[in-house]
Design an enzyme around this catalytic site. Structure first.
Site, PDB file in Angstrom:
ATOM      1  N   GLY A  64     -18.021   1.784 -36.670  1.00  0.00           N
ATOM      2  CA  GLY A  64     -18.526   1.148 -35.439  1.00  0.00           C
ATOM      3  C   GLY A  64     -18.351  -0.357 -35.528  1.00  0.00           C
ATOM      4  O   GLY A  64     -19.157  -1.135 -35.021  1.00  0.00           O
ATOM      5  N   GLY A 100     -18.322  -3.127 -32.506  1.00  0.00           N
ATOM      6  CA  GLY A 100     -19.499  -3.321 -31.670  1.00  0.00           C
ATOM      7  C   GLY A 100     -20.156  -4.682 -31.878  1.00  0.00           C
ATOM      8  O   GLY A 100     -19.633  -5.549 -32.582  1.00  0.00           O
ATOM      9  N   GLN A 101     -21.320  -4.841 -31.247  1.00  0.00           N
ATOM     10  CA  GLN A 101     -22.016  -6.137 -31.260  1.00  0.00           C
ATOM     11  C   GLN A 101     -22.352  -6.574 -32.685  1.00  0.00           C
ATOM     12  O   GLN A 101     -22.087  -7.713 -33.074  1.00  0.00           O
ATOM     13  CB  GLN A 101     -23.303  -6.048 -30.415  1.00  0.00           C
ATOM     14  CG  GLN A 101     -23.947  -7.403 -30.187  1.00  0.00           C
ATOM     15  CD  GLN A 101     -25.363  -7.318 -29.624  1.00  0.00           C
ATOM     16  OE1 GLN A 101     -25.952  -6.245 -29.533  1.00  0.00           O
ATOM     17  NE2 GLN A 101     -25.916  -8.456 -29.269  1.00  0.00           N
ATOM     18  N   ASP A 107     -13.417   2.001 -36.168  1.00  0.00           N
ATOM     19  CA  ASP A 107     -14.091   2.247 -34.887  1.00  0.00           C
ATOM     20  C   ASP A 107     -13.323   3.353 -34.172  1.00  0.00           C
ATOM     21  O   ASP A 107     -12.138   3.569 -34.462  1.00  0.00           O
ATOM     22  CB  ASP A 107     -14.101   0.974 -34.030  1.00  0.00           C
ATOM     23  CG  ASP A 107     -15.214   0.992 -32.977  1.00  0.00           C
ATOM     24  OD1 ASP A 107     -16.252   0.334 -33.192  1.00  0.00           O
ATOM     25  OD2 ASP A 107     -15.042   1.676 -31.938  1.00  0.00           O
ATOM     26  N   ILE A 108     -13.978   3.997 -33.230  1.00  0.00           N
ATOM     27  CA  ILE A 108     -13.274   5.030 -32.439  1.00  0.00           C
ATOM     28  C   ILE A 108     -12.249   4.378 -31.523  1.00  0.00           C
ATOM     29  O   ILE A 108     -11.265   4.993 -31.134  1.00  0.00           O
ATOM     30  CB  ILE A 108     -14.283   5.892 -31.647  1.00  0.00           C
ATOM     31  CG1 ILE A 108     -13.612   7.163 -31.106  1.00  0.00           C
ATOM     32  CG2 ILE A 108     -14.931   5.101 -30.509  1.00  0.00           C
ATOM     33  CD1 ILE A 108     -14.585   8.195 -30.563  1.00  0.00           C
ATOM     34  N   ASP A 161     -13.069   8.397 -35.654  1.00  0.00           N
ATOM     35  CA  ASP A 161     -14.172   9.011 -34.904  1.00  0.00           C
ATOM     36  C   ASP A 161     -15.125   9.569 -35.947  1.00  0.00           C
ATOM     37  O   ASP A 161     -14.770  10.502 -36.688  1.00  0.00           O
ATOM     38  CB  ASP A 161     -13.618  10.124 -33.999  1.00  0.00           C
ATOM     39  CG  ASP A 161     -14.736  10.837 -33.238  1.00  0.00           C
ATOM     40  OD1 ASP A 161     -15.928  10.538 -33.481  1.00  0.00           O
ATOM     41  OD2 ASP A 161     -14.411  11.704 -32.404  1.00  0.00           O
ATOM     42  N   ILE A 162     -16.315   9.023 -36.014  1.00  0.00           N
ATOM     43  CA  ILE A 162     -17.256   9.418 -37.066  1.00  0.00           C
ATOM     44  C   ILE A 162     -17.653  10.890 -36.962  1.00  0.00           C
ATOM     45  O   ILE A 162     -18.131  11.484 -37.930  1.00  0.00           O
ATOM     46  CB  ILE A 162     -18.500   8.493 -37.072  1.00  0.00           C
ATOM     47  CG1 ILE A 162     -19.490   8.837 -38.190  1.00  0.00           C
ATOM     48  CG2 ILE A 162     -19.209   8.491 -35.734  1.00  0.00           C
ATOM     49  CD1 ILE A 162     -18.920   8.782 -39.559  1.00  0.00           C
ATOM     50  N   TYR A 205     -32.591   8.031 -27.391  1.00  0.00           N
ATOM     51  CA  TYR A 205     -32.222   7.065 -28.439  1.00  0.00           C
ATOM     52  C   TYR A 205     -33.360   6.926 -29.466  1.00  0.00           C
ATOM     53  O   TYR A 205     -33.127   7.016 -30.685  1.00  0.00           O
ATOM     54  CB  TYR A 205     -31.927   5.729 -27.765  1.00  0.00           C
ATOM     55  CG  TYR A 205     -31.598   4.571 -28.669  1.00  0.00           C
ATOM     56  CD1 TYR A 205     -30.442   4.548 -29.428  1.00  0.00           C
ATOM     57  CD2 TYR A 205     -32.445   3.455 -28.728  1.00  0.00           C
ATOM     58  CE1 TYR A 205     -30.129   3.454 -30.228  1.00  0.00           C
ATOM     59  CE2 TYR A 205     -32.140   2.364 -29.513  1.00  0.00           C
ATOM     60  CZ  TYR A 205     -30.985   2.365 -30.273  1.00  0.00           C
ATOM     61  OH  TYR A 205     -30.676   1.280 -31.055  1.00  0.00           O
TER      62      TYR A 205
HETATM   63  P1  NAD Z   1     -22.451  -1.252 -30.059  1.00  0.00           P
HETATM   64  O1  NAD Z   1     -22.603  -0.250 -28.969  1.00  0.00           O
HETATM   65  O2  NAD Z   1     -22.152  -2.660 -29.709  1.00  0.00           O
HETATM   66  O3  NAD Z   1     -21.349  -0.762 -31.097  1.00  0.00           O
HETATM   67  C1  NAD Z   1     -21.207   0.577 -31.479  1.00  0.00           C
HETATM   68  C2  NAD Z   1     -19.759   0.803 -31.864  1.00  0.00           C
HETATM   69  O4  NAD Z   1     -19.631   2.172 -32.244  1.00  0.00           O
HETATM   70  C3  NAD Z   1     -18.767   0.557 -30.710  1.00  0.00           C
HETATM   71  O5  NAD Z   1     -17.763  -0.343 -31.106  1.00  0.00           O
HETATM   72  C4  NAD Z   1     -18.203   1.930 -30.420  1.00  0.00           C
HETATM   73  O6  NAD Z   1     -16.833   1.910 -30.008  1.00  0.00           O
HETATM   74  C5  NAD Z   1     -18.381   2.632 -31.750  1.00  0.00           C
HETATM   75  N1  NAD Z   1     -18.409   4.082 -31.630  1.00  0.00           N
HETATM   76  C6  NAD Z   1     -18.921   4.835 -30.633  1.00  0.00           C
HETATM   77  N2  NAD Z   1     -18.698   6.130 -30.869  1.00  0.00           N
HETATM   78  C7  NAD Z   1     -18.046   6.214 -32.037  1.00  0.00           C
HETATM   79  C8  NAD Z   1     -17.531   7.285 -32.805  1.00  0.00           C
HETATM   80  N3  NAD Z   1     -17.639   8.564 -32.406  1.00  0.00           N
HETATM   81  N4  NAD Z   1     -16.931   7.006 -33.972  1.00  0.00           N
HETATM   82  C9  NAD Z   1     -16.785   5.719 -34.382  1.00  0.00           C
HETATM   83  N5  NAD Z   1     -17.222   4.668 -33.700  1.00  0.00           N
HETATM   84  C10 NAD Z   1     -17.851   4.910 -32.530  1.00  0.00           C
HETATM   85  O7  NAD Z   1     -23.789  -1.162 -30.926  1.00  0.00           O
HETATM   86  P2  NAD Z   1     -24.442  -2.326 -31.830  1.00  0.00           P
HETATM   87  O8  NAD Z   1     -25.320  -3.115 -30.956  1.00  0.00           O
HETATM   88  O9  NAD Z   1     -23.443  -2.979 -32.662  1.00  0.00           O
HETATM   89  O10 NAD Z   1     -25.410  -1.421 -32.717  1.00  0.00           O
HETATM   90  C11 NAD Z   1     -25.041  -0.966 -33.997  1.00  0.00           C
HETATM   91  C12 NAD Z   1     -26.209  -0.163 -34.568  1.00  0.00           C
HETATM   92  O11 NAD Z   1     -27.379  -0.999 -34.592  1.00  0.00           O
HETATM   93  C13 NAD Z   1     -26.598   1.077 -33.760  1.00  0.00           C
HETATM   94  O12 NAD Z   1     -27.034   2.077 -34.633  1.00  0.00           O
HETATM   95  C14 NAD Z   1     -27.769   0.603 -32.930  1.00  0.00           C
HETATM   96  O13 NAD Z   1     -28.616   1.640 -32.595  1.00  0.00           O
HETATM   97  C15 NAD Z   1     -28.440  -0.351 -33.897  1.00  0.00           C
HETATM   98  N6  NAD Z   1     -29.288  -1.331 -33.211  1.00  0.00           N
HETATM   99  C16 NAD Z   1     -28.719  -2.295 -32.421  1.00  0.00           C
HETATM  100  C17 NAD Z   1     -29.541  -3.208 -31.766  1.00  0.00           C
HETATM  101  C18 NAD Z   1     -28.983  -4.288 -30.891  1.00  0.00           C
HETATM  102  O14 NAD Z   1     -29.767  -5.007 -30.242  1.00  0.00           O
HETATM  103  N7  NAD Z   1     -27.657  -4.463 -30.832  1.00  0.00           N
HETATM  104  C19 NAD Z   1     -30.943  -3.117 -31.918  1.00  0.00           C
HETATM  105  C20 NAD Z   1     -31.469  -2.087 -32.680  1.00  0.00           C
HETATM  106  C21 NAD Z   1     -30.629  -1.208 -33.360  1.00  0.00           C
HETATM  107  C1  AKB Z   2     -31.359  -1.318 -27.197  1.00  0.00           C
HETATM  108  O1  AKB Z   2     -31.851  -2.034 -26.298  1.00  0.00           O
HETATM  109  O2  AKB Z   2     -31.054  -0.128 -27.041  1.00  0.00           O
HETATM  110  C2  AKB Z   2     -31.173  -1.935 -28.556  1.00  0.00           C
HETATM  111  C3  AKB Z   2     -32.339  -1.637 -29.424  1.00  0.00           C
HETATM  112  C4  AKB Z   2     -33.533  -2.492 -29.387  1.00  0.00           C
HETATM  113  O3  AKB Z   2     -32.302  -0.688 -30.164  1.00  0.00           O
HETATM  114  N1  AKB Z   2     -30.959  -3.336 -28.390  1.00  0.00           N
END
Ligand code: NAD
Ligand code: AKB
Length: 317
Positions: free
Chosen positions: A9, A12-13, A35-36, A53-54, A143
């Site tokens: 992943g 992602g962010q 990443d996927i 793809d995980i 979620y």
């Molecule tokens: P994001 O959505 O920005 O990134 C997720 C990435 O996973 C994407 O690039 C997507 O293409 C990839 N992905 C989706 N399906 C996939 C698959 N089948 N195989 C491989 N890759 C795949 O999410 P993020 O904000 O970077 O969050 C990362 C982790 O942190 C997540 O577990 C999220 O729940 C957790 N988290 C994030 C936040 C936040 O504010 N960003 C807060 C709490 C928890």
């Molecule tokens: C969301 O809003 O889904 C995330 C989180 C707090 O897990 N930023």
């Protein structure tokens, strides 16, 4: 033996920023970004990138063997808002991805796992001010339910199979390098881009919706700190509360107006309001402070100023 790190992943962010930071520490060749989606961000091109793809367990295994991976950071997930729109995929992706990675560790193919949880593990019956580490947890989003189940799974794998898995319950993360991916806290990133671009923003959360948030730099630092701490100091193997700061859309808009006096904020709540209303307003994180010396470093003034300065520089490049 030097560690080789697999990020799942990575586009992602959080992944984008984590890959850059980990490559500075471990070396470009030793951090495998996957990443996927095909690589979309040039910043990931400094080292290996693979499409993965995980949910495809065999391809995961093949990549782990190809690169002799020792640590996995599992970031692929559907976030709160997106998962409510597709509950089957939300549950399937969030749970099966974790099982695939934990099973690799159980079978001793990898040594260490990082998997993030979220403040979404809490629900409407949780005490919402300074929410403690251990409290009522009755999340009412797919979620949140998947994250809570994931936390129990992590602790189970640690206790039954000695898997070295570490986790943080991130609040909403705010960074300028990468776009957020479908969460309820995303407004707190979009608002900065829109304030600079159009001078206005319509929040999908009401003016007084206070939520726990954190600057991305703090989140990346917390992630590295928990992963680098000695195993015996990680006493919680479900997931740790970590606090950054808390604010409402109105408080954030007021702070932005100190930099952009003509900035206009309006409010039109949508389905994400109910998700936000079910989450804590602030987090109590004494266990993370005691066990691995966690300390946040951004207040609202510093976060606002940092976001505006960096986004301005980015768009002028
Ligand atoms: P994001 O959505 O920005 O990134 C997720 C990435 O996973 C994407 O690039 C997507 O293409 C990839 N992905 C989706 N399906 C996939 C698959 N089948 N195989 C491989 N890759 C795949 O999410 P993020 O904000 O970077 O969050 C990362 C982790 O942190 C997540 O577990 C999220 O729940 C957790 N988290 C994030 C936040 C936040 O504010 N960003 C807060 C709490 C928890
Ligand atoms: C969301 O809003 O889904 C995330 C989180 C707090 O897990 N930023």
């Amino acid at each position: 033996m030097k560690d080789t790190i697999l990020i799942i992943g990575a586009s992602g962010q959080i992944g984008t920023e984590l890959v850059i930071t980990l490559r500075k520490i471990y070396g470009d060749a030793n951090v495998i970004a996957t990443d996927i989606l095909p690589m979309a961000n040039e910043e990931l091109s400094t080292g290996p990138f693979e499409v993965l793809d995980i949910l495809d367990q065999k391809s995961l295994f093949d990549i782990v063997k190809k690169y002799n991976v020792t640590q996995v950071y599992l970031l692929a997930a559907l976030l709160s808002a997106t998962a409510e729109k597709n509950i089957e995929l939300g549950w399937n992706l969030n749970m099966r991805s974790l099982s695939h990675v934990l099973d690799l560790a159980r079978e001793k193919h990898i040594k260490k796992v990082y998997w993030p949880s979220s403040i979404a593990v809490f629900g409407p019956s949780t005490p919402s001010i300074l929410t403690p580490q251990r409290t009522i947890m009755e999340p009412n989003t797919v979620y949140g339910i998947s994250k809570l189940a994931g936390e129990r799974w992590c602790e189970y794998y640690h206790e039954k199979f000695s898997v070295d898995v570490r986790s943080i319950r991130y609040p909403g993360l705010i960074g300028w390098k990468s776009a957020p991916g479908g969460g309820t806290t995303d407004y707190a990133v979009h608002i900065f881009h829109e304030a600079l671009k159009s001078g206005q923003y319509t929040s999908f959360l009401s003016d007084d919706t206070t939520l726990p948030m954190m600057h991305m730099n703090d989140a990346i630092r917390a992630t590295l700190e928990i992963m680098e701490a000695p195993a015996e100091s990680i006493k919680i193997r479900s997931s740790y509360n970590v606090a950054g700061l808390s604010f409402s859309p109105k408080e954030l808009a007021d702070e932005i107006q100190k930099h952009i006096p003509d900035f206009k904020m309006s409010y039109e709540s949508d389905y994400r309001q109910a998700i936000a209303d079910s989450w804590p307003k602030s987090i109590y994180d004494s266990e993370a402070k005691t066990d691995w010396n966690w300390k946040s470093s951004f207040n609202l003034q510093e976060l606002t100023s940092d976001m505006l300065t960096n986004i301005k520089t980015l768009v002028n490049q």
